[in-house]
Design an enzyme around this catalytic site. Structure first.
Site, PDB file in Angstrom:
ATOM      1  N   ASP A  91      -4.961  14.174  81.074  1.00  9.63           N
ATOM      2  CA  ASP A  91      -3.583  14.059  80.569  1.00  9.63           C
ATOM      3  C   ASP A  91      -2.633  14.997  81.300  1.00  9.63           C
ATOM      4  O   ASP A  91      -3.057  15.987  81.908  1.00  9.63           O
ATOM      5  CB  ASP A  91      -3.527  14.341  79.061  1.00  9.63           C
ATOM      6  CG  ASP A  91      -3.898  15.784  78.707  1.00  9.63           C
ATOM      7  OD1 ASP A  91      -4.896  16.282  79.240  1.00  9.63           O
ATOM      8  OD2 ASP A  91      -3.171  16.402  77.899  1.00  9.63           O
ATOM      9  N   ASP A 150      -1.810  19.170  87.701  1.00 13.23           N
ATOM     10  CA  ASP A 150      -2.433  19.672  86.471  1.00 13.23           C
ATOM     11  C   ASP A 150      -2.694  18.474  85.563  1.00 13.23           C
ATOM     12  O   ASP A 150      -1.802  18.023  84.880  1.00 13.23           O
ATOM     13  CB  ASP A 150      -1.502  20.683  85.814  1.00 13.23           C
ATOM     14  CG  ASP A 150      -2.049  21.227  84.507  1.00 13.23           C
ATOM     15  OD1 ASP A 150      -3.235  21.022  84.239  1.00 13.23           O
ATOM     16  OD2 ASP A 150      -1.275  21.841  83.754  1.00 13.23           O
ATOM     17  N   GLU A 184      -5.738  17.791  76.748  1.00  9.48           N
ATOM     18  CA  GLU A 184      -5.826  19.241  76.941  1.00  9.48           C
ATOM     19  C   GLU A 184      -4.467  19.894  76.732  1.00  9.48           C
ATOM     20  O   GLU A 184      -4.357  20.978  76.161  1.00  9.48           O
ATOM     21  CB  GLU A 184      -6.338  19.552  78.351  1.00  9.48           C
ATOM     22  CG  GLU A 184      -6.694  21.020  78.573  1.00  9.48           C
ATOM     23  CD  GLU A 184      -5.559  21.871  79.111  1.00  9.48           C
ATOM     24  OE1 GLU A 184      -5.724  23.096  79.176  1.00  9.48           O
ATOM     25  OE2 GLU A 184      -4.482  21.330  79.450  1.00  9.48           O
TER      26      GLU A 184
HETATM   27 ZN    ZN Z   1      -4.419  21.832  83.057  1.00 11.46          ZN
END
Ligand code: ZN
Length: 414
Positions: A91, A150, A184
């Site tokens: 995610d 990320d 997360e």
């Molecule tokens: Zn991350």
């Protein structure tokens, strides 16, 4: 004849793979009540599941709660080696759009300002870490979205490491466990993670930033809710009678060490952070988060807050203030420390990949911290991404390639 390095061999494939993953919107949603929080995360999870099968990994499952779990069996004769896990989250942050990501590729970066569309610029003046990346190929946003490095950098790196290992059966290894997780970014990444089914003895999240980052210490964390109950009396006739709930909270706040706050602390320094205040004379509320790497100092910070509250109640001769403290997570170090050889192994893998280890404490928590207390010690490794959660996010392809090489050395037995 010199063999081209692993980093060199996987470069194009890694880039293509990363670009294909960031094209998929996988933003998680903190307001959702379903798990995973958004259905669209399954688009990437399903793709990863299918791609692992295509790479020849036979044991792959897509769990109903949105986890891809896969295992590569140990090479014959290496079954007694520790089973190592690699974990990344699919995610992206709810803080900034991850829809229609159109990355820009800057080759041979020379320190110039990089325009992000017409409204923003990525400059080394503002982000001096960029000066470590001269000569690198950078992947940036176009200013309208985040990049999603990320943690799609971590996802792509793990997938490339798997591809490389499956294509090189001559490289011996113990059991390798792969995990891709949802949610997360909303703090729910391991809520339904089945540590037993995952099957690793020790794992790494691949979710860090700068080249060489190896993180195995994070904060101990708690939150405190403070409620003050006042008694409103006409201020002209209030002597000995009025209790101002705002003043009560102020007393408590003023008794905390003034410089133990986020804006004055770094490294291993802990803090109290006032995150919310509201109130009037009758009733006031405050919320704090409490952080410290050191478990002893962490406990002291919590006790101190309770002690001040007790003193205030004693001074007013009635229970005017209540403090309720809840622990959020703990420093993974206590769980990782008994496996010091794994930290050594990670450092060695980096060195083999031409990477200098950079060890620093995390001033936050990670999924790995929670996993460590669920029985799976789990430090964090670099991905090559930076400036997460916004339009200034970027990644170095060169660092990403060395991350793949690090992972290959980490899970194989040289
Ligand atoms: Zn991350």
């Amino acid at each position: 004849m010199n063999q081209p390095s692993i980093a060199h061999q996987i470069r194009q494939s890694l880039l293509d793979r990363f670009l294909s993953y960031v094209a998929i919107d996988t933003q998680s949603d903190p307001k959702s009540t379903s798990y995973p929080s958004t259905e669209k995360q399954f688009t990437l999870l399903r793709l990863l599941h299918d791609q692992l099968l295509e790479l020849g990994v036979t044991s792959v499952s897509l769990e109903p709660k949105g986890y891809v779990l896969a295992q590569i069996s140990a090479t014959a004769g290496y079954e007694d080696r520790p089973a190592l896990g690699l974990i990344a989250h699919v995610d992206t942050s709810p803080d900034f759009s991850g829809q229609d990501v159109h990355p820009q590729i800057i080759e041979d970066y020379a320190g110039e300002a990089i325009p992000l569309g017409t409204t923003a610029e990525l400059t080394a003046r503002e982000f001096p870490e960029l000066m470590e990346l001269l000569g690198h190929t950078l992947i940036t946003t176009d200013g309208t979205t985040l990049l999603g490095a990320d943690d799609k950098a971590g996802v792509a790196e793990i997938m490339e490491a798997v591809r490389y290992i499956m294509a090189h059966p001559e490289l011996p290894h113990g059991k390798i466990c792969i995990g891709f997780t949802p949610d997360e970014e909303i703090g729910a990444g391991v809520d339904h993670f089945d540590v037993k089914k995952f099957g690793a003895d020790f794992a790494f999240t691949v979710d860090g930033g700068r080249e060489g980052e190896l993180e195995y210490e994070n904060f101990n964390a708690a939150s405190a809710k403070v409620v003050a109950t006042g008694r409103s009396i006409h201020p002209g006739y209030a002597k000995g009678k009025l209790v101002n709930a705002i003043e009560v909270i102020y007393l408590l706040h003023a008794s905390l060490p003034h410089y133990a706050r986020p804006e004055f602390t770094e490294g291993y320094e802990g803090f109290y952070h006032l995150t919310h205040f509201s109130g009037d004379v009758e009733r006031a509320e405050a919320e704090y988060i409490i952080r410290d790497h050191n478990r002893g100092l962490f406990e002291e910070k919590k006790t101190y807050l309770e002690q001040i509250a007790a003193e205030i109640n004693a001074a007013y001769k009635r229970p005017v203030i209540q403090v309720e403290i809840k622990d959020s997570y703990y420093n993974m170090y206590d769980q990782v420390a008994p496996h010091a050889e794994m930290i050594e192994r990670a450092k060695q893998a980096m060195t083999l990949a031409g990477v200098t280890p950079r060890i620093s404490p995390i001033r936050g928590g990670t999924d790995g911290a929670r996993l460590s207390y669920m029985g799976l010690p789990c430090p964090n490794l670099f991905t090559g991404g930076a400036n997460f959660h916004g339009k200034y996010e970027y990644a170095s392809l060169d660092t990403m390639c060395r991350a793949v090489e690090t992972l290959v050395h980490l899970v194989t037995e040289a």
